[in-house]
Design a protein around this motif. Structure first.
Motif, PDB file in Angstrom:
ATOM      1  N   CYS A 121       0.827  -1.210   0.000  1.00 40.59           N
ATOM      2  CA  CYS A 121       0.000   0.000   0.000  1.00 40.59           C
ATOM      3  C   CYS A 121       0.862   1.261   0.000  1.00 40.59           C
ATOM      4  N   GLY A 122       2.048   1.169   0.577  1.00 38.66           N
ATOM      5  CA  GLY A 122       2.997   2.278   0.487  1.00 38.66           C
ATOM      6  C   GLY A 122       3.465   2.477  -0.943  1.00 38.66           C
ATOM      7  N   LEU A 123       3.732   1.365  -1.641  1.00 36.45           N
ATOM      8  CA  LEU A 123       4.169   1.453  -3.044  1.00 36.45           C
ATOM      9  C   LEU A 123       3.087   2.053  -3.927  1.00 36.45           C
ATOM     10  N   ASN A 124       1.827   1.824  -3.578  1.00 39.36           N
ATOM     11  CA  ASN A 124       0.723   2.300  -4.403  1.00 39.36           C
ATOM     12  C   ASN A 124       0.695   3.811  -4.563  1.00 39.36           C
ATOM     13  N   VAL A 125       1.259   4.542  -3.601  1.00 40.73           N
ATOM     14  CA  VAL A 125       1.191   6.012  -3.661  1.00 40.73           C
ATOM     15  C   VAL A 125       2.510   6.647  -4.114  1.00 40.73           C
ATOM     16  N   LEU A 126       3.524   5.832  -4.370  1.00 47.36           N
ATOM     17  CA  LEU A 126       4.808   6.367  -4.815  1.00 47.36           C
ATOM     18  C   LEU A 126       4.785   6.626  -6.319  1.00 47.36           C
ATOM     19  N   LYS A 127       5.551   7.583  -6.757  1.00 42.19           N
ATOM     20  CA  LYS A 127       5.589   7.943  -8.180  1.00 42.19           C
ATOM     21  C   LYS A 127       6.369   6.918  -8.996  1.00 42.19           C
ATOM     22  N   THR A 128       7.352   6.295  -8.383  1.00 40.57           N
ATOM     23  CA  THR A 128       8.171   5.316  -9.092  1.00 40.57           C
ATOM     24  C   THR A 128       7.833   3.909  -8.622  1.00 40.57           C
ATOM     25  N   ASP A 129       8.065   2.943  -9.493  1.00 40.39           N
ATOM     26  CA  ASP A 129       7.792   1.543  -9.166  1.00 40.39           C
ATOM     27  C   ASP A 129       9.080   0.831  -8.763  1.00 40.39           C
ATOM     28  N   PHE A 132      13.795   3.548   0.575  1.00 39.43           N
ATOM     29  CA  PHE A 132      12.843   4.594   0.223  1.00 39.43           C
ATOM     30  C   PHE A 132      13.258   5.940   0.813  1.00 39.43           C
ATOM     31  N   PRO A 133      12.867   7.040   0.144  1.00 41.52           N
ATOM     32  CA  PRO A 133      13.223   8.378   0.646  1.00 41.52           C
ATOM     33  C   PRO A 133      12.707   8.596   2.060  1.00 41.52           C
ATOM     34  N   ALA A 134      13.523   9.186   2.908  1.00 34.35           N
ATOM     35  CA  ALA A 134      13.163   9.382   4.318  1.00 34.35           C
ATOM     36  C   ALA A 134      12.598  10.784   4.516  1.00 34.35           C
ATOM     37  N   SER A 135      11.349  11.003   4.128  1.00 38.51           N
ATOM     38  CA  SER A 135      10.701  12.283   4.376  1.00 38.51           C
ATOM     39  C   SER A 135      10.354  12.386   5.859  1.00 38.51           C
ATOM     40  N   SER A 136      10.084  13.585   6.330  1.00 39.61           N
ATOM     41  CA  SER A 136       9.747  13.766   7.745  1.00 39.61           C
ATOM     42  C   SER A 136       8.471  13.013   8.101  1.00 39.61           C
ATOM     43  N   GLU A 137       7.513  12.967   7.166  1.00 38.29           N
ATOM     44  CA  GLU A 137       6.269  12.247   7.411  1.00 38.29           C
ATOM     45  C   GLU A 137       6.519  10.752   7.514  1.00 38.29           C
ATOM     46  N   ASN A 138       7.305  10.224   6.582  1.00 38.45           N
ATOM     47  CA  ASN A 138       7.632   8.798   6.620  1.00 38.45           C
ATOM     48  C   ASN A 138       8.385   8.433   7.897  1.00 38.45           C
ATOM     49  N   GLU A 139       9.334   9.286   8.273  1.00 42.34           N
ATOM     50  CA  GLU A 139      10.117   9.029   9.477  1.00 42.34           C
ATOM     51  C   GLU A 139       9.233   9.002  10.720  1.00 42.34           C
ATOM     52  N   THR A 140       8.241   9.873  10.761  1.00 45.43           N
ATOM     53  CA  THR A 140       7.319   9.898  11.896  1.00 45.43           C
ATOM     54  C   THR A 140       6.611   8.566  12.038  1.00 45.43           C
ATOM     55  N   TYR A 141       6.115   8.048  10.919  1.00 47.74           N
ATOM     56  CA  TYR A 141       5.388   6.776  10.981  1.00 47.74           C
ATOM     57  C   TYR A 141       6.326   5.594  11.248  1.00 47.74           C
ATOM     58  N   LYS A 142       7.551   5.694  10.731  1.00 53.95           N
ATOM     59  CA  LYS A 142       8.514   4.621  11.015  1.00 53.95           C
ATOM     60  C   LYS A 142       8.848   4.590  12.501  1.00 53.95           C
ATOM     61  N   ASN A 143       9.034   5.748  13.093  1.00 59.95           N
ATOM     62  CA  ASN A 143       9.299   5.816  14.535  1.00 59.95           C
ATOM     63  C   ASN A 143       8.110   5.283  15.343  1.00 59.95           C
ATOM     64  N   LEU A 144       6.904   5.603  14.873  1.00 61.64           N
ATOM     65  CA  LEU A 144       5.708   5.085  15.550  1.00 61.64           C
ATOM     66  C   LEU A 144       5.624   3.569  15.426  1.00 61.64           C
ATOM     67  N   LEU A 145       6.011   3.054  14.261  1.00 62.21           N
ATOM     68  CA  LEU A 145       6.002   1.597  14.060  1.00 62.21           C
ATOM     69  C   LEU A 145       6.937   0.909  15.042  1.00 62.21           C
ATOM     70  N   PHE A 146       8.157   1.422  15.160  1.00 60.30           N
ATOM     71  CA  PHE A 146       9.109   0.794  16.073  1.00 60.30           C
ATOM     72  C   PHE A 146       8.718   1.024  17.534  1.00 60.30           C
ATOM     73  N   TYR A 147       8.094   2.147  17.812  1.00 58.50           N
ATOM     74  CA  TYR A 147       7.579   2.378  19.167  1.00 58.50           C
ATOM     75  C   TYR A 147       6.506   1.348  19.504  1.00 58.50           C
ATOM     76  N   GLN A 148       5.610   1.085  18.555  1.00 57.63           N
ATOM     77  CA  GLN A 148       4.543   0.102  18.791  1.00 57.63           C
ATOM     78  C   GLN A 148       5.122  -1.297  18.968  1.00 57.63           C
ATOM     79  N   LEU A 149       6.116  -1.636  18.165  1.00 56.17           N
ATOM     80  CA  LEU A 149       6.768  -2.946  18.311  1.00 56.17           C
ATOM     81  C   LEU A 149       7.465  -3.050  19.662  1.00 56.17           C
ATOM     82  N   GLU A 150       8.065  -1.956  20.100  1.00 56.71           N
ATOM     83  CA  GLU A 150       8.724  -1.957  21.410  1.00 56.71           C
ATOM     84  C   GLU A 150       7.703  -2.217  22.513  1.00 56.71           C
TER      85      GLU A 150
END
Length: 323
Positions: free
Chosen positions: A204-212, A298-316
């Motif tokens: 679903c992340g790939l679905n919104v990216l400009k490149t495949d 994948f490019p590390a935008s501030s929005e992506n980084e926020t969700y990645k940090n939340l993902l690892f926080y949830q796993l923790e």
């Protein structure tokens, strides 16, 4: 930490809202109105009973780690489908022919409310309708939609959760088990659906990216995420065994020492406490490494980084508990 909790609670509200909107709607037939109303009510009953919503939450957070807010919106149908499959498995697990449980999340189990035969049908309906919702995921490539459907079937069917349940039934009560057998149960029964959550989020992340992503990398990343989920599932179950041995009933929110009292074979009884603790840490680190290796592409935008940090926080929160 407070911001992370609030952000995750907001995402869970999205999941809860999607669950409520999945309510069955029938044509207003003049005959069997009561029966149709009961079907719709029974379908929703186990879905709205509560729970941590771990699988759909991981799906959305993983999607956001790759494609930000747009990816989270794209992943909502997939997240709902995964929660339906998980809930179906619980409904069937509770049946008299399986675990024969009277309560689930403090409420009467589905078959206790609607009867065994109708409880079985509720589980069947949840499993089947999950694919209906999944198929409504907007995918820019046919390969992505095909892969979503294949992944849910693979992880929930005979190559995944069903095998884990089968092994659990077959090996329960045996006292000559080795760790590798216990690991296989956890890998399939718990880990496969967690891996599915990561793969759903990835696609679903790939679905919104400009490149495949080229096909070879697409397959490679799916395999890494599937394995990461398996490692998380194994670590989670090991930690459950550890907490059952070392925790108090008050801290666990359930009866401590239950496994030992029932003479149940666990990772702790086979490996010993220290080795089990070390193994849980190893599987956790392996899972984190696999996830990071995929996100690094994948490019590390501030929005992506926020969700990645939340993902690892949830796993923790899920895994790195004090034991």
């Amino acid at each position: 930490m407070t911001d992370s909790i609030q952000h995750i609670e907001n995402i869970i509200k999205i999941i809860e809202n999607d669950i409520l909107e999945s309510k069955l709607a029938f044509a207003q037939e003049k005959i069997c109105l009561q029966e149709f109303s009961e079907i719709a009510e029974a379908f929703q009953y186990p879905l709205i009973a509560g729970g941590k919503r771990i699988r759909p939450l991981l799906t959305l957070l993983c999607a956001g780690s790759i494609g930000g807010e747009r990816a989270i919106q794209n992943a909502r149908n997939a997240a709902l489908a995964l929660e339906m499959v998980h809930t179906y498995s619980l409904v069937h697990d509770d049946l008299p022919c399986m675990d024969n449980d009277d309560l689930r999340r403090g409420k009467p189990t589905t078959h206790k409310v609607y009867g065994e035969a109708k409880g079985l049908l509720v589980g069947d309906a949840l499993l089947t309708d999950a694919f209906f919702h999944l198929a409504h995921t907007k995918c820019k490539l046919t390969e992505y939609l095909k892969s979503l459907i294949q992944e849910l079937s693979l992880c929930s069917g005979a190559n995944g959760m069903i095998t884990g349940q089968w092994l659990d039934i077959s090996l329960t009560g045996k006292h000559d088990l080795i760790w590798e057998q216990i690991e296989l149960i956890h890998k399939n029964k718990t880990g496969k659906l967690l891996g599915c959550a990561f793969v759903f989020g990835y696609i679903c992340g790939l679905n919104v990216l400009k490149t495949d992503v080229i096909h070879e990398h697409f397959i490679l990343n799916k395999g890494k995420l599937r394995q990461a989920g398996e490692f998380v599932g194994i670590a989670f179950q090991i930690i459950d065994d550890i907490l059952d041995t070392t925790g108090s009933s008050q801290s666990l929110g359930k009866t401590a020492g239950k496994d030992q009292a029932q003479n149940k074979t666990t990772s702790v009884s086979i490996l010993g406490l220290e080795k089990a603790q070390n193994l849980a840490s190893e599987f956790t680190e392996k899972a984190y490494h696999l996830l990071e290796s995929v996100f690094a592409n994948f490019p590390a935008s501030s929005e992506n980084e926020t969700y990645k940090n939340l993902l690892f926080y949830q796993l923790e929160q899920l895994l790195v508990r004090k034991y």
